[in-house]
Motif scaffolding. Structure first.
Motif, PDB file in Angstrom:
ATOM      1  N   ALA A  72      36.046 -27.941  56.890  1.00  0.00           N
ATOM      2  CA  ALA A  72      34.662 -28.330  57.175  1.00  0.00           C
ATOM      3  C   ALA A  72      34.561 -29.829  56.919  1.00  0.00           C
ATOM      4  O   ALA A  72      34.732 -30.281  55.780  1.00  0.00           O
ATOM      5  N   LEU A  73      34.293 -30.604  57.967  1.00  0.00           N
ATOM      6  CA  LEU A  73      34.204 -32.058  57.878  1.00  0.00           C
ATOM      7  C   LEU A  73      32.768 -32.471  58.141  1.00  0.00           C
ATOM      8  O   LEU A  73      32.244 -32.216  59.232  1.00  0.00           O
ATOM      9  N   VAL A  74      32.116 -33.099  57.167  1.00  0.00           N
ATOM     10  CA  VAL A  74      30.690 -33.412  57.317  1.00  0.00           C
ATOM     11  C   VAL A  74      30.410 -34.887  57.082  1.00  0.00           C
ATOM     12  O   VAL A  74      31.115 -35.569  56.334  1.00  0.00           O
ATOM     13  N   ASN A  75      29.341 -35.359  57.720  1.00  0.00           N
ATOM     14  CA  ASN A  75      28.878 -36.731  57.600  1.00  0.00           C
ATOM     15  C   ASN A  75      28.005 -36.862  56.351  1.00  0.00           C
ATOM     16  O   ASN A  75      26.887 -36.352  56.318  1.00  0.00           O
ATOM     17  N   VAL A  76      28.505 -37.549  55.320  1.00  0.00           N
ATOM     18  CA  VAL A  76      27.727 -37.670  54.079  1.00  0.00           C
ATOM     19  C   VAL A  76      26.718 -38.815  54.131  1.00  0.00           C
ATOM     20  O   VAL A  76      25.956 -39.007  53.179  1.00  0.00           O
ATOM     21  N   ASP A  77      26.682 -39.566  55.243  1.00  0.00           N
ATOM     22  CA  ASP A  77      25.605 -40.536  55.415  1.00  0.00           C
ATOM     23  C   ASP A  77      24.290 -39.823  55.730  1.00  0.00           C
ATOM     24  O   ASP A  77      23.219 -40.415  55.636  1.00  0.00           O
ATOM     25  N   ASP A  78      24.392 -38.582  56.139  1.00  0.00           N
ATOM     26  CA  ASP A  78      23.220 -37.726  56.337  1.00  0.00           C
ATOM     27  C   ASP A  78      23.084 -36.832  55.106  1.00  0.00           C
ATOM     28  O   ASP A  78      24.034 -36.162  54.710  1.00  0.00           O
ATOM     29  N   LYS A  79      21.896 -36.807  54.532  1.00  0.00           N
ATOM     30  CA  LYS A  79      21.697 -36.042  53.287  1.00  0.00           C
ATOM     31  C   LYS A  79      21.966 -34.556  53.470  1.00  0.00           C
ATOM     32  O   LYS A  79      22.206 -33.836  52.484  1.00  0.00           O
ATOM     33  N   ASN A  80      21.946 -34.073  54.710  1.00  0.00           N
ATOM     34  CA  ASN A  80      22.201 -32.659  54.961  1.00  0.00           C
ATOM     35  C   ASN A  80      23.693 -32.328  55.016  1.00  0.00           C
ATOM     36  O   ASN A  80      24.055 -31.157  55.086  1.00  0.00           O
ATOM     37  N   GLY A  81      24.532 -33.370  54.986  1.00  0.00           N
ATOM     38  CA  GLY A  81      25.970 -33.129  55.028  1.00  0.00           C
ATOM     39  C   GLY A  81      26.443 -32.270  53.864  1.00  0.00           C
ATOM     40  O   GLY A  81      27.187 -31.304  54.050  1.00  0.00           O
ATOM     41  N   GLU A  82      26.004 -32.625  52.671  1.00  0.00           N
ATOM     42  CA  GLU A  82      26.399 -31.848  51.491  1.00  0.00           C
ATOM     43  C   GLU A  82      25.824 -30.434  51.532  1.00  0.00           C
ATOM     44  O   GLU A  82      26.442 -29.492  51.027  1.00  0.00           O
ATOM     45  N   VAL A  83      24.648 -30.289  52.150  1.00  0.00           N
ATOM     46  CA  VAL A  83      24.037 -28.951  52.277  1.00  0.00           C
ATOM     47  C   VAL A  83      24.940 -28.042  53.094  1.00  0.00           C
ATOM     48  O   VAL A  83      25.125 -26.861  52.781  1.00  0.00           O
TER      49      VAL A  83
END
Length: 487
Positions: free
Chosen positions: A234-245
Motif C-alpha cells: 500500500a503506497l500512499v501520499n502523505v502530503d494528503d492528511k488522508n494518506g495515513e488514514v
C-alpha cells in the motif's frame, strides 16, 4: 459452458432452490443481454432494481437467478440462489467464470480524487518501455499491449474487468495498472480481484452527489486498502492528511511518498517550467516532460511503484525521462503567435487550484491567464461555487461556460458557479453557456504570450446534453480557433 457450482465458489450463499450441478453459458446482470441457459444476477442499481426483471430474464432463457430475495412465484427448472449482496456475488462469480485472471498477473490499483489516470497510464508507459507486456484499465482507454479498447467508466463492471483481465492472460500480460474509483469500490466491482499493490493519490471535493458526505467518500476509498492482502503493498501520499488514514487496518506492507513531508519516497522540485520538471527523487536527479508540482507527486508515486514491483531505480529514472503526458492532462500547444493553450481534466476545486497554481508559478505575470471552466450537470452541486471562486481569484480573466450539462439547464449551473466569485473579481468574469463560443471568445481575448486554460473535460471528446452525446474536443477546438485568428 461452465459448471454452476464452480462459478459459485467462495460466494456466500443464503438459500438455494434448484440444482447447482448444471452447466451454464454466461453471466449477465442486464436482462436485455440474457440468452438461453445464462445466469441472471439481479442487481439493485441507482436507476432500476434488477429484481423487477427476473421474469423477463427467465422468459429470455435464464437458467439461474441470483438474487437478494427469491420471488414467491418460481418457475420449474430454474435455479434460484439467494445471497446477501448480489454485487459482491456478481464480482466473485465473474472472477470464477473467467478462471480468476487477476491471479495470473500483477495487478496494481490506483485510487484517489486526482491523478489516477495519469499514474496508471504512465506506469503502463514505463513498464511497456521496460520491455514488459502490460495492460491498462483507465478512464481514458483500456489497453492490452498495443491494442486499444474504448473506456466507458473509470472502473468497468466486474464482468468486463474480468473479461479484459482474461484477455490479458491470453496475451501474456505480466503487469496491469487499473484506476479504482469510489463508485467502483462502493458498487463492489473490485471484489474477488487479487491486487499486488494499491496507490492512494489524494482526496478532495468530488462525487458528494453520490457519497453524501466527505467522510463517506473517504471511508469508501479506505475499504480498498482494508481489503488488500498481506502479500500486497500500500503506497500512499502523505502530503494528503488522508494518506495515513488509508493505511489504518490494512494488512498490506505500508509505504509512503511525498514532496512536503518525510516519506519512504521523497522528491524535491529543482526546476518547474512549461518545458518540464527537474526533480531530485531520493537524491537522484531526473528530468521529465511533465509539468507542475502535482505531476512531481505523480512521478514520485510511479517511481515508488516501479521499485516495489522490482525495477532497478536507475532504469526507472531513465524511463521516467521519456514519459509523455496523458491526453487531456495538462495537454498544451503553443500557437504561432506564442499563445499557450492548455487543456486539463480539472473538474474538482482541488484539481483546478493545482493547475492554476502550476501555471501561475511558471508564468512571468506579464501575460494574461484566461480560464474557461464549467461544471457538469446532475453531479455534486456544492463544488460549483468553489470552482467559481478559485477560477476568478487565480486567473486574469474567466469565461464560465457549460461542461456536460446533462439534464440540467446550463445557465442555471453557471449561475451557481458565479455565486462563489468574490465581489472584487466580478469585472474579470463573463458567462457564455455555449462552450464552443466560450473557447472562441477566450482565443479572441488572448494576445501574444497569453495563456488560455480550458478546464473540466480534458480527454473527453463529447458533450452530454439532454441524454445525447455530441462530438466535442476542447483541444481540437482551441487549436482550430487559434489557427483561424492567425490567418
Amino acid at each position: 459452458m461452465s459448471l454452476l457450482k464452480d462459478i459459485l465458489y467462495k460466494v456466500a450463499i443464503d438459500t438455494v432452490v434448484g440444482a447447482t450441478n448444471i452447466h451454464v453459458n454466461n453471466i449477465a446482470f442486464d436482462s436485455r443481454k440474457i440468452e438461453l441457459n445464462d445466469v441472471f444476477v439481479a442487481i439493485s442499481g441507482t436507476v432500476a432494481d434488477g429484481h423487477g426483471f427476473i421474469e423477463t430474464a427467465i422468459n429470455k432463457g435464464a437458467l439461474v437467478v441470483v438474487c437478494e430475495h427469491i420471488p414467491e412465484q418460481r418457475v420449474n427448472g430454474v435455479t434460484y440462489i439467494k445471497v446477501e449482496d448480489t454485487k459482491v456475488a456478481l464480482a466473485i462469480m465473474a472472477s470464477n467464470f473467467y478462471q480468476n485472471p487477476s491471479e495470473n498477473l500483477k495487478l496494481v490499483g490506483v485510487t484517489g480524487t486526482n491523478g489516477k489516470t495519469t499514474i496508471a497510464t504512465l506506469l503502463y508507459q514505463l513498464f511497456k518501455a521496460a520491455g514488459y507486456k502490460v495492460g491498462l484499465l483507465s478512464t481514458v482507454k483500456i489497453l492490452i499491449n498495443d491494442t486499444v479498447y474504448p473506456a466507458t467508466h473509470t472502473t468497468p463492471d466486474s464482468l468486463n474487468i474480468n473479461a479484459y483481465l482474461s484477455l490479458m492472460n491470453q496475451e501474456g500480460v505480466e503487469f496491469c495498472f487499473m484506476e479504482v474509483s469510489s463508485h467502483g469500490i462502493h458498487q463492489k466491482r473490485t471484489e474477488g480481484l487479487h491486487f499486488v499493490g494499491g496507490v492512494f493519490t489524494n482526496l478532495s471535493h468530488d462525487h458528494l452527489d453520490y457519497h453524501n458526505t466527505f467522510a463517506e467518500y473517504r471511508d469508501v476509498k479506505k475499504t480498498f486498502f482494508d481489503q488488500l492482502p498481506k502479500t500486497a503493498f500500500a503506497l500512499v501520499n502523505v502530503d494528503d492528511k488522508n494518506g495515513e488514514v488509508m493505511l489504518q487496518n490494512t494488512k498490506a506492507a505500508k509505504y509512503t511518498y511525498g514532496l512536503k513531508n518525510y516519506a519512504d519516497y521523497r522528491a524535491q522540485i529543482l526546476e518547474n517550467q512549461f518545458t518540464g520538471l527537474l526533480l531530485k527523487i531520493n537524491d537522484n536527479e531526473v528530468w521529465s516532460r511533465l509539468i507542475g508540482h502535482f505531476n512531481a507527486s505523480n512521478l514520485l508515486a510511479i517511481y515508488g511503484v516501479a521499485e516495489l514491483l522490482g525495477l532497478e531505480n536507475d532504469e526507472t529514472l531513465r524511463l521516467i525521462s521519456g514519459l509523455e503526458s496523458v491526453t487531456g492532462r495538462f495537454q498544451y500547444l503553443i500557437s504561432d503567435s506564442k499563445i499557450t493553450a492548455i487543456v486539463d481534466y480539472a473538474h474538482t476545486p482541488d484539481a483546478l487550484q493545482n493547475v492554476l497554481e502550476t501555471i501561475n508559478s511558471i508564468r512571468t505575470k506579464n501575460e494574461d491567464l484566461i480560464t474557461v471552466v464549467g461544471c457538469g450537470g446532475n453531479r455534486d452541486k456544492t463544488k460549483r461555487p468553489k470552482m467559481g471562486r478559485i477560477a476568478a481569484a487565480m486567473s486574469t480573466k474567466v469565461v464560465f461556460t457549460s461542461d456536460n450539462p446533462r439534464f440540467e439547464d446550463a445557465n442555471a449551473i453557471i449561475e451557481e458557479i458565479e455565486q462563489g466569485v468574490e465581489p472584487m473579481y466580478f469585472k474579470k468574469t463573463m458567462s457564455i453557456s455555449d462552450r464552443r463560443q466560450a473557447i472562441k471568445t477566450a482565443c479572441q481575448l488572448a494576445q501574444p504570450n497569453d495563456i488560455i486554460l480550458i478546464a473540466g473535460k480534458g480527454h473527453e471528446t463529447y458533450q452530454d446534453i439532454k441524454g445525447e452525446r455530441f462530438d466535442f474536443n476542447d483541444f481540437e477546438i482551441v487549436n482550430q480557433y487559434l489557427k483561424q485568428l492567425e490567418k
